[in-house]
Write a protein that holds these residues in place. Sequence first.
Motif, PDB file in Angstrom:
ATOM      1  N   CYS A 163      -7.496   4.092   7.354  1.00 24.52           N
ATOM      2  CA  CYS A 163      -8.881   4.562   7.380  1.00 24.52           C
ATOM      3  C   CYS A 163      -8.908   6.078   7.180  1.00 24.52           C
ATOM      4  N   GLY A 164      -9.768   6.535   6.298  1.00 24.34           N
ATOM      5  CA  GLY A 164      -9.881   7.962   6.027  1.00 24.34           C
ATOM      6  C   GLY A 164     -10.555   8.746   7.133  1.00 24.34           C
ATOM      7  N   TYR A 165     -11.131   8.045   8.123  1.00 19.26           N
ATOM      8  CA  TYR A 165     -11.831   8.721   9.213  1.00 19.26           C
ATOM      9  C   TYR A 165     -10.987   8.807  10.480  1.00 19.26           C
ATOM     10  N   CYS A 166     -10.319   7.700  10.839  1.00 15.29           N
ATOM     11  CA  CYS A 166      -9.566   7.699  12.098  1.00 15.29           C
ATOM     12  C   CYS A 166      -8.060   7.598  11.902  1.00 15.29           C
ATOM     13  N   GLY A 167      -7.611   7.184  10.732  1.00 16.53           N
ATOM     14  CA  GLY A 167      -6.174   7.085  10.457  1.00 16.53           C
ATOM     15  C   GLY A 167      -5.558   5.757  10.831  1.00 16.53           C
ATOM     16  N   SER A 168      -6.350   4.810  11.331  1.00 19.32           N
ATOM     17  CA  SER A 168      -5.836   3.490  11.707  1.00 19.32           C
ATOM     18  C   SER A 168      -5.600   2.632  10.467  1.00 19.32           C
ATOM     19  N   ALA A 169      -4.721   1.652  10.610  1.00 17.55           N
ATOM     20  CA  ALA A 169      -4.453   0.719   9.514  1.00 17.55           C
ATOM     21  C   ALA A 169      -5.712  -0.081   9.199  1.00 17.55           C
ATOM     22  N   VAL A 170      -5.912  -0.383   7.917  1.00 17.21           N
ATOM     23  CA  VAL A 170      -7.059  -1.172   7.484  1.00 17.21           C
ATOM     24  C   VAL A 170      -6.575  -2.474   6.868  1.00 17.21           C
ATOM     25  N   GLU A 171      -7.455  -3.472   6.852  1.00 19.80           N
ATOM     26  CA  GLU A 171      -7.124  -4.725   6.196  1.00 19.80           C
ATOM     27  C   GLU A 171      -8.098  -4.939   5.050  1.00 19.80           C
ATOM     28  N   ARG A 172      -7.580  -5.492   3.984  1.00 16.06           N
ATOM     29  CA  ARG A 172      -8.402  -5.717   2.801  1.00 16.06           C
ATOM     30  C   ARG A 172      -9.253  -6.962   2.993  1.00 16.06           C
ATOM     31  N   LYS A 173     -10.539  -6.839   2.657  1.00 18.79           N
ATOM     32  CA  LYS A 173     -11.468  -7.970   2.706  1.00 18.79           C
ATOM     33  C   LYS A 173     -12.236  -7.977   1.397  1.00 18.79           C
ATOM     34  N   GLY A 174     -11.774  -8.777   0.459  1.00 17.80           N
ATOM     35  CA  GLY A 174     -12.401  -8.824  -0.863  1.00 17.80           C
ATOM     36  C   GLY A 174     -12.188  -7.517  -1.596  1.00 17.80           C
ATOM     37  N   ASN A 175     -13.290  -6.893  -2.037  1.00 19.71           N
ATOM     38  CA  ASN A 175     -13.166  -5.603  -2.727  1.00 19.71           C
ATOM     39  C   ASN A 175     -13.408  -4.423  -1.773  1.00 19.71           C
ATOM     40  N   MET A 176     -13.474  -4.701  -0.461  1.00 20.35           N
ATOM     41  CA  MET A 176     -13.673  -3.673   0.562  1.00 20.35           C
ATOM     42  C   MET A 176     -12.462  -3.664   1.491  1.00 20.35           C
ATOM     43  N   TYR A 177     -12.439  -2.704   2.395  1.00 20.54           N
ATOM     44  CA  TYR A 177     -11.432  -2.639   3.446  1.00 20.54           C
ATOM     45  C   TYR A 177     -12.161  -2.637   4.781  1.00 20.54           C
ATOM     46  N   TYR A 178     -11.471  -3.062   5.838  1.00 22.10           N
ATOM     47  CA  TYR A 178     -12.088  -3.103   7.164  1.00 22.10           C
ATOM     48  C   TYR A 178     -11.208  -2.347   8.152  1.00 22.10           C
ATOM     49  N   CYS A 179     -11.814  -1.429   8.920  1.00 21.15           N
ATOM     50  CA  CYS A 179     -11.121  -0.695   9.975  1.00 21.15           C
ATOM     51  C   CYS A 179     -11.584  -1.264  11.315  1.00 21.15           C
ATOM     52  N   ALA A 180     -10.666  -1.844  12.060  1.00 19.73           N
ATOM     53  CA  ALA A 180     -10.998  -2.449  13.350  1.00 19.73           C
ATOM     54  C   ALA A 180     -11.365  -1.383  14.384  1.00 19.73           C
ATOM     55  N   PHE A 181     -10.734  -0.210  14.318  1.00 18.41           N
ATOM     56  CA  PHE A 181     -11.022   0.841  15.289  1.00 18.41           C
ATOM     57  C   PHE A 181     -12.453   1.365  15.107  1.00 18.41           C
ATOM     58  N   CYS A 182     -12.833   1.670  13.882  1.00 15.65           N
ATOM     59  CA  CYS A 182     -14.184   2.172  13.602  1.00 15.65           C
ATOM     60  C   CYS A 182     -15.201   1.037  13.550  1.00 15.65           C
ATOM     61  N   ASP A 183     -14.727  -0.188  13.443  1.00 15.13           N
ATOM     62  CA  ASP A 183     -15.576  -1.376  13.345  1.00 15.13           C
ATOM     63  C   ASP A 183     -16.543  -1.260  12.174  1.00 15.13           C
ATOM     64  N   MET A 184     -15.978  -0.945  11.000  1.00 14.83           N
ATOM     65  CA  MET A 184     -16.811  -0.831   9.817  1.00 14.83           C
ATOM     66  C   MET A 184     -16.026  -1.111   8.557  1.00 14.83           C
ATOM     67  N   GLU A 185     -16.761  -1.533   7.527  1.00 14.77           N
ATOM     68  CA  GLU A 185     -16.150  -1.751   6.227  1.00 14.77           C
ATOM     69  C   GLU A 185     -16.095  -0.430   5.480  1.00 14.77           C
ATOM     70  N   LEU A 186     -15.056  -0.274   4.691  1.00 16.75           N
ATOM     71  CA  LEU A 186     -14.849   0.960   3.946  1.00 16.75           C
ATOM     72  C   LEU A 186     -14.760   0.666   2.456  1.00 16.75           C
ATOM     73  N   TYR A 187     -15.292   1.570   1.657  1.00 19.26           N
ATOM     74  CA  TYR A 187     -15.095   1.498   0.217  1.00 19.26           C
ATOM     75  C   TYR A 187     -13.693   1.979  -0.110  1.00 19.26           C
ATOM     76  N   LYS A 188     -13.224   1.627  -1.286  1.00 19.34           N
ATOM     77  CA  LYS A 188     -11.871   2.002  -1.706  1.00 19.34           C
ATOM     78  C   LYS A 188     -11.662   3.518  -1.633  1.00 19.34           C
ATOM     79  N   GLU A 189     -12.686   4.302  -1.981  1.00 18.38           N
ATOM     80  CA  GLU A 189     -12.542   5.767  -1.973  1.00 18.38           C
ATOM     81  C   GLU A 189     -12.467   6.359  -0.565  1.00 18.38           C
ATOM     82  N   ASP A 190     -12.810   5.579   0.458  1.00 17.84           N
ATOM     83  CA  ASP A 190     -12.706   6.044   1.848  1.00 17.84           C
ATOM     84  C   ASP A 190     -11.355   5.706   2.474  1.00 17.84           C
ATOM     85  N   VAL A 191     -10.534   4.951   1.761  1.00 15.40           N
ATOM     86  CA  VAL A 191      -9.220   4.551   2.267  1.00 15.40           C
ATOM     87  C   VAL A 191      -8.190   5.579   1.823  1.00 15.40           C
TER      88      VAL A 191
END
Length: 87
Positions: free
Chosen positions: A4-32
């Motif tokens: 995650c570009g905001y908190c630094g935690s690992a993200v998991e890919r969900k379709g064409n987005m990413y998900y950060c469990a710590f921030c509890d939000m979906e991220l666009y590719k440019e935010d990863v």
Amino acid sequence: MKTCGYCGSAVERKGNMYYCAFCDMELYKEDVQEDGQRKLVPITAGATLAGAERSTPELMELDSYYLTELLTLVRNIYITSFIAYSI
């Protein structure tokens, strides 16, 4: 490793987005980012109490200086109201 570009935690890919469990939000590719690096956020000027009403994703777009100013304002209001209540 994608993080995650905001908190630094690992993200998991969900379709064409990413998900950060710590921030509890979906991220666009440019935010990863890679390996815990953070996204550069431009500095904004002057926090106001209206900023405390923003959502978590909106606050995450702001720089640390603004967030520190906002935290100081909110704490001052809390302390003032706590002192008034205890009298």
